[in-house]
Write an enzyme that holds these catalytic residues in place. Structure first.
Site, short mmCIF file in Angstrom:
data_model
loop_
_atom_site.label_atom_id
_atom_site.label_comp_id
_atom_site.label_asym_id
_atom_site.label_seq_id
_atom_site.Cartn_x
_atom_site.Cartn_y
_atom_site.Cartn_z
N PRO A 19 13.52 -20.28 -4.90
CA PRO A 19 13.64 -18.92 -4.38
C PRO A 19 12.67 -17.99 -5.11
O PRO A 19 12.58 -18.01 -6.33
CB PRO A 19 15.10 -18.55 -4.70
CG PRO A 19 15.50 -19.47 -5.81
CD PRO A 19 14.71 -20.73 -5.63
N LEU A 20 11.94 -17.19 -4.33
CA LEU A 20 10.89 -16.33 -4.89
C LEU A 20 10.94 -14.95 -4.25
O LEU A 20 10.61 -14.80 -3.06
CB LEU A 20 9.52 -16.96 -4.63
CG LEU A 20 9.25 -18.29 -5.35
CD1 LEU A 20 8.15 -19.07 -4.67
CD2 LEU A 20 8.93 -18.04 -6.82
N GLN B 45 19.25 -17.62 -0.41
CA GLN B 45 19.86 -17.36 -1.71
C GLN B 45 20.65 -16.04 -1.66
O GLN B 45 20.07 -14.97 -1.51
CB GLN B 45 18.79 -17.28 -2.81
CG GLN B 45 19.45 -17.25 -4.19
CD GLN B 45 18.46 -17.16 -5.34
OE1 GLN B 45 17.56 -16.33 -5.32
NE2 GLN B 45 18.66 -17.97 -6.37
N TYR C 199 21.71 -11.86 -13.11
CA TYR C 199 22.28 -11.01 -12.06
C TYR C 199 23.80 -11.13 -12.10
O TYR C 199 24.36 -11.81 -12.97
CB TYR C 199 21.64 -11.37 -10.71
CG TYR C 199 20.14 -11.17 -10.78
CD1 TYR C 199 19.60 -9.89 -10.94
CD2 TYR C 199 19.26 -12.25 -10.80
CE1 TYR C 199 18.23 -9.69 -11.08
CE2 TYR C 199 17.89 -12.07 -10.94
CZ TYR C 199 17.38 -10.79 -11.07
OH TYR C 199 16.03 -10.59 -11.22
N ARG D 290 22.89 -21.98 -7.97
CA ARG D 290 21.85 -22.00 -9.02
C ARG D 290 22.38 -21.37 -10.30
O ARG D 290 22.99 -20.31 -10.25
CB ARG D 290 20.63 -21.22 -8.54
CG ARG D 290 19.46 -21.32 -9.52
CD ARG D 290 18.21 -20.63 -9.06
NE ARG D 290 17.04 -21.42 -9.44
CZ ARG D 290 15.82 -20.93 -9.57
NH1 ARG D 290 15.56 -19.68 -9.32
NH2 ARG D 290 14.81 -21.71 -9.93
N GLY E 41 8.24 -23.20 -7.89
CA GLY E 41 8.15 -21.77 -7.59
C GLY E 41 6.71 -21.33 -7.43
O GLY E 41 6.16 -21.34 -6.32
#
Ligand SMILES: Cc1cc2nc3c(=O)[nH]c(=O)nc-3n(C[C@H](O)[C@H](O)[C@H](O)COP(=O)(O)O)c2cc1C
Length: 361
Positions: free
Chosen positions: A26-27, A101, A181, A228, A315
């Site tokens: 995920p980016l 995500q 997060y 994740r 990534g």
């Protein structure tokens, strides 16, 4: 379990039948505009990368007023669902599969990006550092500690977002429990100083993540849900006194949940916190273990061949190499990524990296 041979071997992850073990990490690329709505540009970018075994699309807000990057996407309203539908259609047409995500920024969200709304977190502790806002860089603010009775609304936000992701045509979802997060903020004792059912021992700090997982599994079934975690990453001022202990506990819990995959970041971006969390996870975890951070083609191949993990996400290499899988197959050189365009809206550094085919001979 799969008998892995190398990164090109197909893999079954829950109900996902994937063509290889070279997945896209995920980016966040901030190309969704101020309304946080994905559009044609994002559809093109992801479709270019459809040869990945699985694309895990960027961190996406499950609730409004949780922005941490200005123009990152959301999935909490109809426009955003329709925007993501363009992306999933384009990826499917190109022969790829894509998971979303699901993300809550927690204390990385900033009032200047959210109509003045105070950020929320496990405890009232600010990130040390600055964030980009429309009026320039500003220090992170001290978040408000969430009360226990506010957590059901957060869980419901994730559950609704999981439904929205289904409506948008994704093949699965990944819960973002990493990188400081909100969910990770609860996991680690450097940022979670709470008492009560969500603070203190490991099993309490993991409670919110596990409750959210159960909620999204209620929508998707466990076999299309991944999670994740980044037990070592100090990014966003994170630390933990026992990353291996947390990893072992989560390995037991995730095994019972029978997830499609666990996406474990093996290291710390800053290299400060160190431990072998991949081996700790592998010893206990019964499902597909997917790892990430700084892997080369050869190291990924070796780890899969040695049965240390089942797949790898890439990534930065996927940012600059839309045809990364083909380049790995040919052992061809990779394009260098330009960090100046990572978080800048527009086409440059996003959809214009050349494939091998497009390069002059
Ligand atoms: C521009 C950029 C954006 C990122 N955005 C996210 C994100 O949205 N969600 C996430 O979990 N990790 C994010 N990461 C971390 C990457 O998924 C990955 O862990 C990191 O790039 C290390 O893997 P690599 O060495 O293969 O690049 C981001 C990294 C970069 C460089």
């Amino acid at each position: 379990m799969n008998t892995a041979t190398d990164i090109f071997t197909p893999i079954t992850a829950g109900q996902l039948q994937l063509k290889n073990r070279i997945w896209m990490a995920p980016l966040t690329r901030v190309r969704s505009g101020v309304d946080h709505v994905p559009g044609e540009l994002m559809a093109q970018y992801y479709a270019q990368r459809a040869s990945a075994g699985l694309i895990i699309a960027e961190a996406t807000m499950v609730l409004p007023e949780t922005s941490a990057f200005m123009q990152e996407p959301g999935i909490y309203n109809a426009e955003q669902i329709a925007g993501w539908r363009k992306v999933t259609d384009a990826v499917h047409q190109a022969g790829g599969q894509i998971a979303l995500q699901l993300w809550h920024g927690g204390r990385a969200s900033h009032p200047a990006l959210n109509g003045g709304k105070t950020a929320v977190a496990a405890s009232a502790i600010a990130i040390d550092g600055e964030v980009h806002t429309p009026s320039g860089k500003q220090p992170y603010t001290v978040p408000r500690e969430l009360a226990d009775d506010e957590l059901p609304a957060i869980i419901e936000g994730f559950r609704q977002a999981a439904e929205n992701a289904k409506e948008a045509g994704f093949d699965g979802i990944e819960l973002h429990g990493a990188n400081g997060y909100l969910l990770d903020n609860f996991l680690r004792d450097g940022s979670n100083h709470r008492s009560g059912p969500y603070g203190g021992p490991i099993e309490n700090r993991a409670r919110l993540l596990l409750e959210v997982l159960e909620a999204v599994i209620g929508v998707w079934g466990s076999q299309r849900v991944g999670v994740r975690t980044s037990p070592l990453n100090s990014f966003n001022s994170m630390q933990d006194s026992d990353p291996v202990g947390m990893t072992r506990y989560l390995a037991q819990q995730f095994s019972q949940l029978d997830l499609a995959f666990w996406h474990l970041m093996r290291a710390d971006f800053a290299g400060v916190q160190q431990a072998d969390v991949v081996s700790a996870a592998r010893e206990i975890y019964q499902g597909n273990l997917v790892t990430n951070m700084g892997y080369s083609r050869d190291e990924a191949n070796q780890g899969i061949a040695n049965n240390q993990f089942d797949a790898v996400t890439f990534g930065v290499p996927f940012i600059s190499n839309p045809d990364l899988v083909e380049r790995f197959r040919l052992d061809a050189p990779l394009n260098e990524a330009d960090p100046n365009t990572f978080y800048v809206p527009g086409e440059k550094g996003y959809i214009d990296y050349p494939t091998l085919e497009a390069e002059p001979a």
